[in-house]
Scaffold this motif. Structure first.
Motif, PDB file in Angstrom:
ATOM      1  N   ARG A 132       0.654  -1.177   0.013  1.00  0.00           N
ATOM      2  CA  ARG A 132      -0.186  -0.056  -0.023  1.00  0.00           C
ATOM      3  C   ARG A 132       0.819   1.032  -0.041  1.00  0.00           C
ATOM      4  O   ARG A 132       1.854   1.216   0.165  1.00  0.00           O
ATOM      5  CB  ARG A 132      -1.001   0.016   1.147  1.00  0.00           C
ATOM      6  CG  ARG A 132      -1.911  -1.220   1.234  1.00  0.00           C
ATOM      7  CD  ARG A 132      -2.770  -1.353   2.296  1.00  0.00           C
ATOM      8  NE  ARG A 132      -3.248  -2.724   2.339  1.00  0.00           N
ATOM      9  CZ  ARG A 132      -4.077  -3.029   3.305  1.00  0.00           C
ATOM     10  NH1 ARG A 132      -4.690  -2.443   3.970  1.00  0.00           N
ATOM     11  NH2 ARG A 132      -4.607  -4.191   3.161  1.00  0.00           N
ATOM     12  N   ASN A 133       0.330   2.363  -0.602  1.00  0.00           N
ATOM     13  CA  ASN A 133       0.981   3.626  -0.487  1.00  0.00           C
ATOM     14  C   ASN A 133       1.037   4.129   0.885  1.00  0.00           C
ATOM     15  O   ASN A 133       0.124   4.399   1.654  1.00  0.00           O
ATOM     16  CB  ASN A 133      -0.005   4.672  -1.142  1.00  0.00           C
ATOM     17  CG  ASN A 133       0.700   5.894  -1.660  1.00  0.00           C
ATOM     18  OD1 ASN A 133       1.535   6.288  -0.936  1.00  0.00           O
ATOM     19  ND2 ASN A 133       0.298   6.412  -2.809  1.00  0.00           N
ATOM     20  N   THR A 137      -1.504  11.823   2.078  1.00  0.00           N
ATOM     21  CA  THR A 137      -2.367  12.827   1.197  1.00  0.00           C
ATOM     22  C   THR A 137      -2.375  14.164   1.428  1.00  0.00           C
ATOM     23  O   THR A 137      -1.939  14.606   2.554  1.00  0.00           O
ATOM     24  CB  THR A 137      -3.942  12.132   1.230  1.00  0.00           C
ATOM     25  OG1 THR A 137      -4.011  12.605   2.771  1.00  0.00           O
ATOM     26  CG2 THR A 137      -4.054  10.628   1.180  1.00  0.00           C
ATOM     27  N   LYS A 139      -4.531  16.351   1.180  1.00  0.00           N
ATOM     28  CA  LYS A 139      -5.870  16.892   1.903  1.00  0.00           C
ATOM     29  C   LYS A 139      -5.783  16.718   3.602  1.00  0.00           C
ATOM     30  O   LYS A 139      -5.969  17.627   4.272  1.00  0.00           O
ATOM     31  CB  LYS A 139      -7.136  15.981   1.592  1.00  0.00           C
ATOM     32  CG  LYS A 139      -7.555  16.262   0.256  1.00  0.00           C
ATOM     33  CD  LYS A 139      -8.759  15.482  -0.401  1.00  0.00           C
ATOM     34  CE  LYS A 139      -9.005  15.619  -1.796  1.00  0.00           C
ATOM     35  NZ  LYS A 139     -10.106  14.803  -2.176  1.00  0.00           N
ATOM     36  N   ASP A 146      -4.834   7.715   5.736  1.00  0.00           N
ATOM     37  CA  ASP A 146      -5.367   8.761   6.531  1.00  0.00           C
ATOM     38  C   ASP A 146      -5.298   8.029   7.832  1.00  0.00           C
ATOM     39  O   ASP A 146      -6.055   8.611   8.750  1.00  0.00           O
ATOM     40  CB  ASP A 146      -6.700   9.190   5.932  1.00  0.00           C
ATOM     41  CG  ASP A 146      -6.509  10.309   4.727  1.00  0.00           C
ATOM     42  OD1 ASP A 146      -5.218  10.537   4.510  1.00  0.00           O
ATOM     43  OD2 ASP A 146      -7.392  10.539   4.406  1.00  0.00           O
ATOM     44  N   CYS A 217       3.735  13.574  -1.066  1.00  0.00           N
ATOM     45  CA  CYS A 217       2.764  12.539  -1.592  1.00  0.00           C
ATOM     46  C   CYS A 217       2.870  12.308  -3.100  1.00  0.00           C
ATOM     47  O   CYS A 217       3.272  12.797  -3.963  1.00  0.00           O
ATOM     48  CB  CYS A 217       1.301  13.459  -1.515  1.00  0.00           C
ATOM     49  SG  CYS A 217      -0.283  12.318  -2.125  1.00  0.00           S
ATOM     50  N   GLN A 219       1.066   9.740  -6.144  1.00  0.00           N
ATOM     51  CA  GLN A 219      -0.065   9.062  -6.676  1.00  0.00           C
ATOM     52  C   GLN A 219      -0.005   7.622  -6.464  1.00  0.00           C
ATOM     53  O   GLN A 219      -1.092   6.956  -5.904  1.00  0.00           O
ATOM     54  CB  GLN A 219      -0.464   9.292  -8.322  1.00  0.00           C
ATOM     55  CG  GLN A 219      -1.782   8.680  -8.574  1.00  0.00           C
ATOM     56  CD  GLN A 219      -3.030   9.338  -7.970  1.00  0.00           C
ATOM     57  OE1 GLN A 219      -3.115  10.665  -7.450  1.00  0.00           O
ATOM     58  NE2 GLN A 219      -3.927   8.445  -7.349  1.00  0.00           N
ATOM     59  N   GLU A 225      -6.692   3.530  -6.220  1.00  0.00           N
ATOM     60  CA  GLU A 225      -6.336   4.743  -5.341  1.00  0.00           C
ATOM     61  C   GLU A 225      -7.088   5.925  -6.299  1.00  0.00           C
ATOM     62  O   GLU A 225      -7.439   5.833  -7.416  1.00  0.00           O
ATOM     63  CB  GLU A 225      -4.753   5.110  -5.695  1.00  0.00           C
ATOM     64  CG  GLU A 225      -4.103   4.627  -4.591  1.00  0.00           C
ATOM     65  CD  GLU A 225      -2.726   5.076  -4.442  1.00  0.00           C
ATOM     66  OE1 GLU A 225      -2.019   4.874  -3.277  1.00  0.00           O
ATOM     67  OE2 GLU A 225      -2.213   5.558  -5.397  1.00  0.00           O
ATOM     68  N   PRO A 226      -7.586   6.793  -5.307  1.00  0.00           N
ATOM     69  CA  PRO A 226      -8.315   7.921  -5.936  1.00  0.00           C
ATOM     70  C   PRO A 226      -7.252   8.879  -6.909  1.00  0.00           C
ATOM     71  O   PRO A 226      -6.339   8.963  -6.422  1.00  0.00           O
ATOM     72  CB  PRO A 226      -8.757   8.815  -4.912  1.00  0.00           C
ATOM     73  CG  PRO A 226      -8.164   8.202  -3.769  1.00  0.00           C
ATOM     74  CD  PRO A 226      -7.765   6.886  -3.625  1.00  0.00           C
ATOM     75  N   ASP A 228      -7.323  11.812  -7.264  1.00  0.00           N
ATOM     76  CA  ASP A 228      -7.074  13.152  -6.741  1.00  0.00           C
ATOM     77  C   ASP A 228      -6.375  12.938  -5.574  1.00  0.00           C
ATOM     78  O   ASP A 228      -6.340  13.756  -4.652  1.00  0.00           O
ATOM     79  CB  ASP A 228      -8.265  13.958  -6.553  1.00  0.00           C
ATOM     80  CG  ASP A 228      -9.139  13.357  -5.642  1.00  0.00           C
ATOM     81  OD1 ASP A 228      -9.028  12.145  -5.254  1.00  0.00           O
ATOM     82  OD2 ASP A 228     -10.160  14.084  -5.064  1.00  0.00           O
ATOM     83  N   ARG A 229      -5.581  11.985  -5.240  1.00  0.00           N
ATOM     84  CA  ARG A 229      -4.942  11.512  -4.023  1.00  0.00           C
ATOM     85  C   ARG A 229      -3.815  12.958  -3.629  1.00  0.00           C
ATOM     86  O   ARG A 229      -3.784  13.122  -2.199  1.00  0.00           O
ATOM     87  CB  ARG A 229      -4.254  10.324  -4.260  1.00  0.00           C
ATOM     88  CG  ARG A 229      -3.517   9.851  -2.556  1.00  0.00           C
ATOM     89  CD  ARG A 229      -3.130   8.519  -2.647  1.00  0.00           C
ATOM     90  NE  ARG A 229      -2.662   7.831  -1.480  1.00  0.00           N
ATOM     91  CZ  ARG A 229      -1.537   8.610  -0.578  1.00  0.00           C
ATOM     92  NH1 ARG A 229      -0.652   9.303  -1.099  1.00  0.00           N
ATOM     93  NH2 ARG A 229      -1.689   7.849   0.474  1.00  0.00           N
ATOM     94  N   CYS A 230      -3.204  13.253  -4.515  1.00  0.00           N
ATOM     95  CA  CYS A 230      -2.228  14.332  -4.196  1.00  0.00           C
ATOM     96  C   CYS A 230      -2.621  15.656  -4.646  1.00  0.00           C
ATOM     97  O   CYS A 230      -1.623  16.567  -4.666  1.00  0.00           O
ATOM     98  CB  CYS A 230      -0.902  14.103  -5.042  1.00  0.00           C
ATOM     99  SG  CYS A 230      -0.189  12.327  -4.134  1.00  0.00           S
TER     100      CYS A 230
END
Length: 231
Positions: A132-133, A137, A139, A146, A217, A219, A225-226, A228-230
Motif C-alpha cells: 500500500r501507499n 495525502t 488533503k 489517512d 505525496c 499518486q 487509489e483515488p 485526486d490523492r495528491c
C-alpha cells in the motif's frame, strides 16, 4: 560602600541569580516538552536520517528530531521502500541501481508509493497481496490511508487491517477474500512484517509516523487509489 549599600547589592545579585535559574528551568522544561527526550541531542541517527532521506522533507509543524530518526529507521533499518514501492524494476532510477555497481539513487516517483505485487499466499479465491501507499495525502497530511497515530501504532503492534481489503470469504463476500478456513485471518495484514516491528518502542514508531507525514505525496501504484490523492 556602606552596610546598606552592600545589602542592596547582595539583594540584586540574589534576585538576578533567581531569575537566571528560573529561566534555565523554564527553558529546560520547554525543551523536554517539545523534543521528548534529551538523548536526542546525542543521537547521531537523527542527522544521518536527514543525510539519507531520498526525497525532500516538509518539516513545517513537525518534530524535526523525530523526522530525522524516522528517516533513519525507514531508510537504514526497516527497508520500508523495498516492499512499499512498485517493485525492484523501478525502486531505483536509471543508472542508480547499486546491484549493478551503480551509485545508489532511490526513485522518488515510486518511493513508498506502494504497488508491489507479492502474489497469492493461499489457494483460490485468495487475492494478490499488493503493498500500500505510505505517503501522506495532500488533503489530510496523514500517511497510509489517512490513519491517525493511534491507528498506525495498532497496525504495527497487532497487524490489524483497518481497511479490511482482504477479508475472509463469506456468503456475502466471494471475491478478493481469503478462504474462511484457518490459518488465514482476513483481519490481519498477511505480508507486512508487523510481528517484527511490534517490538519497536512507541517512540520509534512515532518517529516513523512523523517521517511519513514529512515525505511528498505521490499518486502511487495501488489499485483503486483515488485520482485526486495528491491534489
Amino acid at each position: 560602600m556602606t552596610q546598606g549599600q552592600r545589602f542592596k547589592a547582595l539583594c540584586v545579585t540574589v534576585a538576578c541569580a533567581g531569575v537566571a535559574m528560573a529561566g534555565i528551568l523554564f527553558s529546560s522544561a520547554r525543551g523536554k516538552a517539545d523534543d521528548g527526550d534529551d538523548r536526542d541531542d546525542r543521537d547521531p541517527r537523527i542527522e544521518r536520517g536527514f543525510d539519507i532521506a531520498p526525497v525532500p522533507l516538509n518539516l513545517e509543524g513537525k518534530n524535526r528530531r523525530l523526522v530525522g530518526l524516522g528517516s533513519y529507521i525507514v531508510n537504514a533499518q526497516a527497508d520500508c521502500n523495498g516492499c512499499h514501492s512498485a517493485g525492484p524494476a523501478t525502486e531505483f532510477t536509471a543508472g542508480g541501481n547499486p546491484y549493478f555497481n551503480q551509485p545508489e539513487k532511490i526513485n522518488p516517483a515510486t518511493y513508498l508509493g506502494g504497488g508491489r505485487n507479492f502474489g497469492k499466499i493461499s489457494g483460490p479465491p485468495s487475492p494478490d497481496i499488493i503493498s500500500r501507499n505510505l505517503t501522506p495525502t495532500r488533503k489530510t497530511g496523514l500517511p497510509e490511508g489517512d490513519h491517525t497515530f493511534e491507528e498506525f501504532l495498532t497496525i504495527l503492534r497487532t497487524g490489524k487491517d483497518f481497511d479490511h481489503l482482504h477479508p475472509n470469504c463469506s456468503m456475502s463476500v466471494t471475491t478478493n477474500c481469503f478462504p474462511p478456513v484457518p490459518p488465514f485471518d482476513g483481519d490481519l495484514l498477511q505480508i507486512m512484517p508487523w510481528p517484527i516491528y511490534q517490538h519497536m518502542t512507541d517512540r520509534d514508531i512515532r518517529a516513523i509516523y512523523e517521517y511519513l507525514k514529512a515525505i511528498p505525496c505521490i499518486q502511487g501504484n495501488y489499485p483503486g487509489e483515488p485520482a485526486d490523492r495528491c491534489q
